[in-house]
Each structure stands twice: as C-alpha cells, then as structure tokens.
Write an enzyme that holds these catalytic residues in place. Structure first.
Site, PDB file in Angstrom:
ATOM      1  N   TRP A 160       0.798  -1.215   0.000  1.00 16.06           N
ATOM      2  CA  TRP A 160       0.000   0.000   0.000  1.00 16.06           C
ATOM      3  C   TRP A 160       0.836   1.273   0.000  1.00 16.06           C
ATOM      4  O   TRP A 160       0.296   2.362  -0.160  1.00 16.06           O
ATOM      5  CB  TRP A 160      -0.946   0.027   1.211  1.00 16.06           C
ATOM      6  CG  TRP A 160      -0.350  -0.371   2.526  1.00 16.06           C
ATOM      7  CD1 TRP A 160      -0.487  -1.585   3.154  1.00 16.06           C
ATOM      8  CD2 TRP A 160       0.468   0.421   3.398  1.00 16.06           C
ATOM      9  NE1 TRP A 160       0.199  -1.594   4.349  1.00 16.06           N
ATOM     10  CE2 TRP A 160       0.786  -0.365   4.522  1.00 16.06           C
ATOM     11  CE3 TRP A 160       0.955   1.732   3.340  1.00 16.06           C
ATOM     12  CZ2 TRP A 160       1.576   0.102   5.569  1.00 16.06           C
ATOM     13  CZ3 TRP A 160       1.745   2.202   4.384  1.00 16.06           C
ATOM     14  CH2 TRP A 160       2.043   1.390   5.483  1.00 16.06           C
ATOM     15  N   GLU A 187      -5.132  -4.227   0.369  1.00 11.76           N
ATOM     16  CA  GLU A 187      -6.532  -4.086   0.750  1.00 11.76           C
ATOM     17  C   GLU A 187      -6.923  -2.629   0.978  1.00 11.76           C
ATOM     18  O   GLU A 187      -8.031  -2.204   0.651  1.00 11.76           O
ATOM     19  CB  GLU A 187      -6.763  -4.911   2.024  1.00 11.76           C
ATOM     20  CG  GLU A 187      -8.193  -5.106   2.435  1.00 11.76           C
ATOM     21  CD  GLU A 187      -8.302  -6.025   3.631  1.00 11.76           C
ATOM     22  OE1 GLU A 187      -9.415  -6.146   4.171  1.00 11.76           O
ATOM     23  OE2 GLU A 187      -7.283  -6.618   4.040  1.00 11.76           O
ATOM     24  N   THR A 241       4.853 -12.319   6.028  1.00 10.77           N
ATOM     25  CA  THR A 241       4.051 -12.807   4.907  1.00 10.77           C
ATOM     26  C   THR A 241       4.944 -13.423   3.840  1.00 10.77           C
ATOM     27  O   THR A 241       4.601 -14.444   3.231  1.00 10.77           O
ATOM     28  CB  THR A 241       3.221 -11.665   4.305  1.00 10.77           C
ATOM     29  OG1 THR A 241       2.391 -11.101   5.321  1.00 10.77           O
ATOM     30  CG2 THR A 241       2.348 -12.170   3.166  1.00 10.77           C
ATOM     31  N   GLU A 259      10.359  -8.960  -2.085  1.00 11.60           N
ATOM     32  CA  GLU A 259      11.010  -7.754  -1.584  1.00 11.60           C
ATOM     33  C   GLU A 259      10.322  -7.415  -0.284  1.00 11.60           C
ATOM     34  O   GLU A 259       9.152  -7.042  -0.255  1.00 11.60           O
ATOM     35  CB  GLU A 259      10.881  -6.618  -2.602  1.00 11.60           C
ATOM     36  CG  GLU A 259      11.824  -5.462  -2.305  1.00 11.60           C
ATOM     37  CD  GLU A 259      11.080  -4.200  -1.966  1.00 11.60           C
ATOM     38  OE1 GLU A 259      11.162  -3.790  -0.782  1.00 11.60           O
ATOM     39  OE2 GLU A 259      10.436  -3.625  -2.837  1.00 11.60           O
ATOM     40  N   CYS A 293      10.255   0.608   2.535  1.00  8.77           N
ATOM     41  CA  CYS A 293      11.062  -0.531   2.954  1.00  8.77           C
ATOM     42  C   CYS A 293      12.536  -0.165   3.056  1.00  8.77           C
ATOM     43  O   CYS A 293      13.277  -0.784   3.822  1.00  8.77           O
ATOM     44  CB  CYS A 293      10.873  -1.688   1.981  1.00  8.77           C
ATOM     45  SG  CYS A 293      11.170  -1.237   0.256  1.00  8.77           S
TER      46      CYS A 293
END
Length: 500
Positions: A160, A187, A241, A259, A293
């Site tokens: 997101w 989501e 995840t 990634e 990230c």
C-alpha cells in the site's frame, strides 16, 4: 476511459473489478477506501473471492497459452507496453490525485510514482526491442542455444505504500515476458491499481491477460499463491508474509521473488558534508512518511560530529511541513491508515520504555485541522543501543534512531547486526571509505552521498530477511521466464553407444 472513472464512472466504477476479461462485481466482501488525510470515505470497492481467483487463473492460463500472445514477436509485444506508458503519462495528474487520496502521499511524490510506472512500461518495451537468445560455445558435435520462455500465469502481490509504481514494476516485465498476471493490490489502497487496469485494457492487451483482484491477503493473496495454475509469485510486503509465501512455494516447487522489510543503516562519517547529509538523512527517513522498505531508520553518526549533526538534524526535522497530500507545501503526509498510525505510536511508546530519548516528534500533531487524519510527527530518538527492539524491528513510519560510532569495525558490525539487508546510505567525502563501506555492509542497494534514488534500469534486491530474487533491470524480465537449452546435433554419424 480516464483513470478517474474508476471511482466516479457509473456502473463500471469501483463497484466492478477486472476478472478473466470482464469488469464485474467480485464475490468477496467489499472494501472501503478511506482518505487518510480526512478519514472520509472515498469509495466502496468490489473485492474478489476465492472463486474469482480460480476463474482469473484458469482464464489467464488459457489466454497466455494462445499462440497469438505466447508466440508474438517481442518487438510487437513491445507496442502494447509502449502504449500503456503513453496512457499512464496522458492520465498522470488524475492517477497522482487518485493515489494521493487513497494513500495520503503528497502530490509531488504521487506524480513521481506515476512517472516511475510509465517509465517501467517504456523500459521493458525497449528491452523487448533488443532481446536476444544466446548461442553457447560448442563443446562437441552440436550447436546449443539458451532461450527464455514465459512462465504462464504470474501472481503479483503489491503493497500500500507505493501502489502504482509497485504494480508497474511487476506488471511490465511479467507482460513483456509473455505471461498473464493476477494482480492483488493492498486491501487499503486498491483504487489506482484498478485505474491502471483500465489503461491496460485501452492499450489493447488481450482480454483476461491481466486480472486485478482486491481483497484480504489471507483470502485472495493466499488463493493466488496456492493456485496450481500460478507458476511464479512476486511479492512486496512484510517479511512474515514473505516467509509464509515461501513455505507454500516450496511445497509447489515454484519460484518466488520477494522484496520484504528493512532496517536500513544510514552512515554519516566524520568528514561528511553536513548540509548534504542532513538533507539526505531527512529525505531517507521522513519522505513517504517513513512508509518505505528502504527507509534509513538507523542513523549511525561518527562521534566527532554526533552532537553538531544531531542538533542540526533535529532542528531541520521540526521544520518539516506536515499536512494533507493535496497541499503543495506538504512534505510529510498522513500515514496510510489510522490503524497503522496507532501501531507506529505504540512502537514509539515502547521505545520510551526501552529508555529512548525523544528528540522531536513522538506524537500526533496537535493542530485541529489534522485531528481527523492519520498523522504522526517526524520523530527522532536517541539513547538506545543497536540491539534494542526499536533498532531491530521495522517501524514503517516517520521514526529514526540516532546511534553514535567511533571506529569502522564497530560500525560495520553494528550496521550488519540485523536480520535485514535491503539498503544502506553512506555520507563521506572520501571515495575510498565509501567504496570500502559499500562492499562491507550487507545490503542489496547502497547509496553514497544520496538516498532513495532509483532507476528501472538498475537491478533491485535484498539479502537476508529482506527478500530473494531481483526486480528491475534486464534481469527483471528474466525473473518472469523459464530458461531452456536447445541442442542441434551436427555429427552425421549415429551416436556410437547405440551401435555397440
């Protein structure tokens, strides 16, 4: 149809998603897209269910196997990607505004991400124009060559924090390689991915080649990864995840590109240009509201300049303009959701419990105009050791920790003392120091006297718990292909073994 019609356009707007070549209602529970700057509902978005994933995967496999697509000459396939780039550029302002409303990003940053998406499609179109196989050196009476072929159906799961750029970074090379793609956007931020799907339809891509399947990762993402027709998954997101996807992929014996998270060190050496370093460190941790990230969240500063640098960094952080992404003056927008803002705040509270000194920030802004949004002030912490949880766990928000160092061995050991290995920043005037540190720090990308500069032409990867595989660059297209060797026998005589 323009990008904005995804939200405002009648019956085929956000109430419909592209599944197996048709825009229709999904079978999942609908999603709510909320403006994180105001808390207001933007749109109710159709969501996919497990049945939609199955239909999209099976149809995608059929479309990808059609000779008209699978065997299309690369330079002809390039035309679709170039056309997609043109359409993204045409709708640049609408796409940027849509992404700002959905994610809270400042408009300037959203525009840059749209430009990045267009650049990805254009780059891989050019790669197709120059793609070639390899004839390997002969080692016998044969001619051998190595060729690359499409996988078939790709599962692309995007985050997101930068939807359209992440979408394009996976879609463009996967399509260039000749695959079908099941794209699952995050989501919380599905709108710009649906807008991009409409532009891909307009580009003339075969119907069903791209399906966009919004919904919970635990339902839609899991179904994509497990589906037998999906031959490769590319995932950008959290490490937990990523590990779960890896376990499923191992059972399927399926390749993945992941990634994942990061806790990247930014190193400010004693001889650094402090003006440049202050600006670069601010950008490295506080742009994107820290939701990156590669954010430079561990700030290692040489003891000789620690006090001066810290004072200047804190003073500069306090002047950063926090506000809605639609305000041109905003530098730090809201976080993506109120729930995520609250998680970041809880991690700063835990840092206080660990003994952190809050040098600035450490709370939501007090201005009434920002009270309904998911805002958090740029925060700098000190007084922690590198092994504190705050220094080891990804916060994914506008929070940086200052850590003094004295010697290079101590620095390298601390910089590498993390499960992550995604990025690193180095600020120094000495190219020898820069090169030495760049080679010693465990990271997929190192920036020297700059930060968060990207090129679609340059490979991007992580080490350790930051991921596996490579995205971008010419290697990025090969990640979505299978390599095959083909031998032509040149010996006119029968194979001797059979004649015995």
């Amino acid at each position: 149809m323009s990008a904005r019609s995804t939200v405002t356009g009648g019956g085929a707007g956000a109430e419909h998603i592209p599944v197996a070549g048709q825009w229709r209602a999904g079978t999942g529970e609908s999603l709510r897209s909320v403006d994180p700057a105001t808390g207001e509902l933007i749109a109710t978005v159709a969501a996919a269910g497990v049945g939609d994933v199955d239909e999209a995967a099976r149809n995608g496999a059929e479309v990808a196997a059609e000779p008209s697509w699978r065997e299309m000459l690369p330079h002809r396939r390039a035309r679709f990607l170039a056309r997609a780039a043109d359409l993204i550029e045409r709708d640049r302002d609408e796409l940027a505004l849509l992404q700002t409303r959905d994610t809270g990003k400042p408009l300037a940053e959203a525009r840059a991400l749209v430009d990045s998406a267009a650049g990805a499609f254009r780059f891989y179109a050019s790669v197709l124009e120059t793609s070639q196989g390899v004839v390997t050196p002969p080692r016998g009476q044969h001619l051998a060559m190595s060729v690359h072929e499409p996988v078939g159906v790709i599962g692309a799961i995007t985050p997101w924090n930068s939807p359209i750029a992440s979408d394009a970074q996976k879609l463009a090379p996967a399509l260039a390689a000749g695959n079908a793609v099941l794209l699952k956007p995050a989501e919380a931020t599905p709108l710009v991915s649906l807008a991009l799907a409409r532009l891909l339809d307009e580009s003339g891509l075969p119907p069903g080649l791209v399906s966009v399947l919004p919904g919970p990762g635990s339902v839609v993402g899991d179904a994509i990864v497990r589906h037998p027709a999906v031959g490769k998954v590319s995932f950008t997101g959290g490490t937990a995840t990523g590990r779960a996807i890896g376990r499923i992929a191992a059972d399927k014996v399926m390749p993945v590109t992941t990634e994942l998270g990061g806790k990247s060190p930014t190193i400010v050496c004693a001889d650094a240009d402090i003006d440049q370093a202050v600006a670069g460190v601010l950008f490295g941790i506080f742009s994107s509201s820290g939701q990156s990230c590669v954010a430079g969240s561990r700030i290692f500063v040489h003891a000789d300049i620690y006090e001066e640098f810290t004072a200047r960094l804190v003073a500069a952080a306090r002047t950063l303009r926090v506000g809605p992404g639609t305000d041109p003056a905003t530098q730090v927008g809201p976080l993506a959701t109120v729930e995520h803002r609250d998680r970041v705040a809880a991690m700063v509270d835990r840092a206080r419990d660990e003994g952190a000194i809050v040098l600035c920030g450490g709370q939501a802004p007090s201005e009434p105009a920002l009270s309904r949004g998911a805002y958090y002030l740029p925060t700098l912490l000190a007084g922690l050791a590198n092994d504190a949880k705050t220094c080891q766990e990804e916060i994914f928000g506008p929070v940086g920790v200052l850590l003094p160092f004295s010697g290079e061995e101590e620095l390298v050991a601390a910089a590498n003392n993390t499960v992550y290995g995604l990025a690193c920043g180095i600020w120094t005037r000495d190219y020898r120091t820069a090169w030495r540190l760049a080679r010693r720090v465990e990271a997929g990308t190192v920036w020297i006297n700059t930060y968060k500069q990207f090129s679609i032409a340059t490979p991007f990867s992580g080490t350790k718990a930051s991921g596996v595989g490579v995205e971008k660059g010419t290697d990025g297209i090969k990640a979505y292909m299978r390599q095959k060797s083909v031998y032509f026998g040149l010996d006119p005589d029968p194979i001797p073994w059979a004649a015995r």
